[in-house]
Design a protein around this motif. Structure first.
Motif, mmCIF file in Angstrom:
data_model
loop_
_atom_site.group_PDB
_atom_site.id
_atom_site.type_symbol
_atom_site.label_atom_id
_atom_site.label_comp_id
_atom_site.label_asym_id
_atom_site.label_seq_id
_atom_site.Cartn_x
_atom_site.Cartn_y
_atom_site.Cartn_z
ATOM 1 N N THR A 273 37.834 -19.835 33.666
ATOM 2 C CA THR A 273 38.198 -18.446 33.969
ATOM 3 C C THR A 273 39.541 -18.103 33.329
ATOM 4 N N ASP B 102 30.415 -5.637 12.362
ATOM 5 C CA ASP B 102 31.116 -6.891 12.092
ATOM 6 C C ASP B 102 30.341 -8.086 12.653
ATOM 7 N N LYS C 167 42.277 -7.709 37.920
ATOM 8 C CA LYS C 167 41.093 -8.438 38.401
ATOM 9 C C LYS C 167 41.329 -9.951 38.335
ATOM 10 N N PHE C 168 41.850 -10.412 37.204
ATOM 11 C CA PHE C 168 42.119 -11.852 37.066
ATOM 12 C C PHE C 168 43.262 -12.295 37.983
ATOM 13 N N ARG D 150 41.435 -5.354 33.699
ATOM 14 C CA ARG D 150 41.169 -6.798 33.633
ATOM 15 C C ARG D 150 42.311 -7.634 34.204
ATOM 16 N N HIS E 77 42.480 -7.639 18.571
ATOM 17 C CA HIS E 77 41.361 -7.774 17.635
ATOM 18 C C HIS E 77 40.050 -7.393 18.324
ATOM 19 N N PRO E 78 39.923 -6.121 18.732
ATOM 20 C CA PRO E 78 38.717 -5.742 19.491
ATOM 21 C C PRO E 78 37.460 -5.593 18.640
ATOM 22 N N ILE E 79 37.630 -5.395 17.340
ATOM 23 C CA ILE E 79 36.461 -5.098 16.493
ATOM 24 C C ILE E 79 36.073 -6.282 15.616
ATOM 25 N N ALA E 80 37.047 -6.888 14.935
ATOM 26 C CA ALA E 80 36.719 -7.921 13.941
ATOM 27 C C ALA E 80 37.815 -8.979 13.939
ATOM 28 N N SER E 81 37.474 -10.193 14.351
ATOM 29 C CA SER E 81 38.493 -11.243 14.469
ATOM 30 C C SER E 81 39.062 -11.652 13.118
ATOM 31 N N LYS F 167 31.941 -2.614 15.960
ATOM 32 C CA LYS F 167 31.887 -4.000 16.435
ATOM 33 C C LYS F 167 30.546 -4.640 16.054
ATOM 34 N N ASP G 240 41.500 -10.449 22.355
ATOM 35 C CA ASP G 240 40.696 -9.315 21.913
ATOM 36 C C ASP G 240 41.438 -7.983 22.023
ATOM 37 N N GLN H 204 30.912 -20.338 36.938
ATOM 38 C CA GLN H 204 31.112 -20.401 35.483
ATOM 39 C C GLN H 204 29.933 -21.135 34.824
ATOM 40 N N ILE I 41 35.192 -2.209 24.260
ATOM 41 C CA ILE I 41 36.474 -1.723 24.797
ATOM 42 C C ILE I 41 36.642 -2.039 26.280
ATOM 43 N N GLU J 291 41.442 1.158 18.076
ATOM 44 C CA GLU J 291 40.592 0.514 19.074
ATOM 45 C C GLU J 291 41.409 -0.441 19.940
ATOM 46 N N LYS K 149 43.031 1.290 22.870
ATOM 47 C CA LYS K 149 42.085 1.516 23.980
ATOM 48 C C LYS K 149 41.767 0.221 24.727
ATOM 49 N N LYS K 150 41.529 -0.827 23.951
ATOM 50 C CA LYS K 150 41.167 -2.110 24.560
ATOM 51 C C LYS K 150 42.330 -2.633 25.412
ATOM 52 N N PHE L 123 35.041 -16.060 40.447
ATOM 53 C CA PHE L 123 35.447 -14.905 39.655
ATOM 54 C C PHE L 123 34.265 -13.982 39.384
ATOM 55 N N ASP M 231 42.579 -0.814 28.775
ATOM 56 C CA ASP M 231 41.608 -1.311 29.759
ATOM 57 C C ASP M 231 41.986 -2.706 30.248
ATOM 58 N N ASP N 119 38.895 -17.514 29.786
ATOM 59 C CA ASP N 119 38.312 -16.183 29.561
ATOM 60 C C ASP N 119 39.422 -15.133 29.475
#
Lengths: 250, 250
Positions: A111, B145, A153-154, A150, A124-128, B142, A121, B80, B126, A138, A141-142, B59, A145, A114
């Motif tokens: 976890t 890619d 939550k974690f 996130r 690098h949300p679109i292309a690593s 995304k 990400d 997990q 996103i 992008e 925006k990522k 989680f 969020d 993760d």
């Protein structure tokens, strides 16, 4: 029969996913060779494993090569961070005392990994394999969020885990001693503090066990403290965790 | 002492990440209870684990509860997907014969699960908690890619693994018998064929071991064949793998 010897195969110069492995070695007081940071042409060992002609193909570093492991001296090669951590955790006494502890330690470490991947990400949300600058819209925006949905939550989850584990007194995720789940989560928190300093500063007070007990205590552990103060620890820069002020809380 | 009993805790109605666990049970011929698909209020068991007051917080599902595991009858709870797979793989004989096989099987299964996660992110690049329609522009980028860079990277890797494992004759990733790495990769390929049918059709010929030996053979395995033909197998719909024609090759 000699003792096992360990070679970590990971890109040089960044903590990256190799750092999770380094922390386990240091917490256990186990000597290891950090091949690419110690040998001038160490990177060739990684490229050989990634090459189409490799007889032991790995998808990506980190990998761990263990020799002198049995009387036949067959080297053991492992890749994927969670595989390496669970193997090393068992071998070095950081994986828990029984099946239940082992299961929780492995699950919590996954976890935390993760969360590590989601932090990557954000930039690098679109292309690593492309540049951050090519996916900055992008990424904004990522990252929003990530920070708003996130991260709490974690953090809320790990706060509950610490609370539910009374034996750990807020210092350990599972049981009453350090495990590789602790070192893994600690490194992710440390990376988040580098990448999103304002976001973390604003949120810390909501997770007192995580940030007042757990986070300060793990780095004082014998072996880790010396390592973290040494030049062997690679600083964060342009790896998984990156400090782009525009992605942090405004 | 009775035999262990296994309860899978996962959302009902979709294959999702629960499917990796179901395939292992079926391949091993091991009975299990699929709680949310078999009990009307089964979902309450998941919500209890996710609740802030849970003494064994997880989680996210899937989780696995195992009872009658030792003479004290203490239930073991694991969450997990990779943790559950490595535990079950060991318990049910699908994890490899020695340390080296175990390490490779775990590592390859993790790599297949990474591909699974990247497939999910094509429609949710996103924000995982928002609708696809809210992130469709980013999803188009995304997915492009993913199809052009990531799919050939993963397929090329698994083709090399199959080629390097001569004992497996293209049918097994590690050694000469079925493992949970095989069932895991198989399910991901099956999901990709559902989500990106044109992309897969165009690429299959470049990976002959993967698509002419491995992919057709895994589903013929005793236990899996009956399960896959049964009503117990949930069809793909709006889970990890989704068929949005605009995200497929045009």
């Amino acid at each position: 029969m000699s003792s096992p010897t360990y070679e970590l195969l990971y890109w040089p110069g960044i903590p990256g996913r190799g750092e999770f492995i380094r922390l386990v070695f240091n917490a256990a007081g186990q000597a290891y060779k950090d091949v690419c940071n110690e040998e001038e042409d160490g990177i060739k060992s990684i490229l050989a494993l990634l090459s189409p002609s490799s007889t032991t193909p790995i998808f990506a570093p980190p990998a761990l090569r263990i020799t002198h492991i049995d009387k036949n001296n067959t080297p053991l090669l492992i890749y994927q961070t969670p595989s390496i951590l669970s193997y090393l955790g068992d071998a070095l006494g950081l994986a828990g005392a029984d099946n239940a502890e082992k299961a929780w330690i492995q699950s919590h470490a996954l976890t935390a990994l993760d969360l590590n991947n989601e932090a990557h990400d954000t930039h690098h949300p679109i292309a690593s394999a492309k540049y951050y600058e090519e996916q900055k819209d992008e990424a904004l925006k990522k990252a929003q969020d990530f920070r708003e949905a996130r991260v709490p939550k974690f953090f809320g989850f790990f706060e509950r885990v610490l609370k539910a584990n009374e034996e750990g007194k807020g210092r350990f995720l599972v049981g009453g001693k350090l495990s590789y789940a602790d070192t893994t989560l600690w490194h992710v928190l440390s990376g988040l503090e580098f990448a999103f300093p304002k976001e973390l500063e604003a949120r810390k007070k909501d997770y007192p066990l995580l940030f007042e007990a757990f986070y300060p205590s793990v780095k004082e552990h014998s072996g880790l403290k010396e390592y973290l103060a040494s030049e062997k620890r690679q600083p964060f820069s342009n790896g998984v965790f990156r400090h782009y002020p525009e992605l942090d809380r405004q």
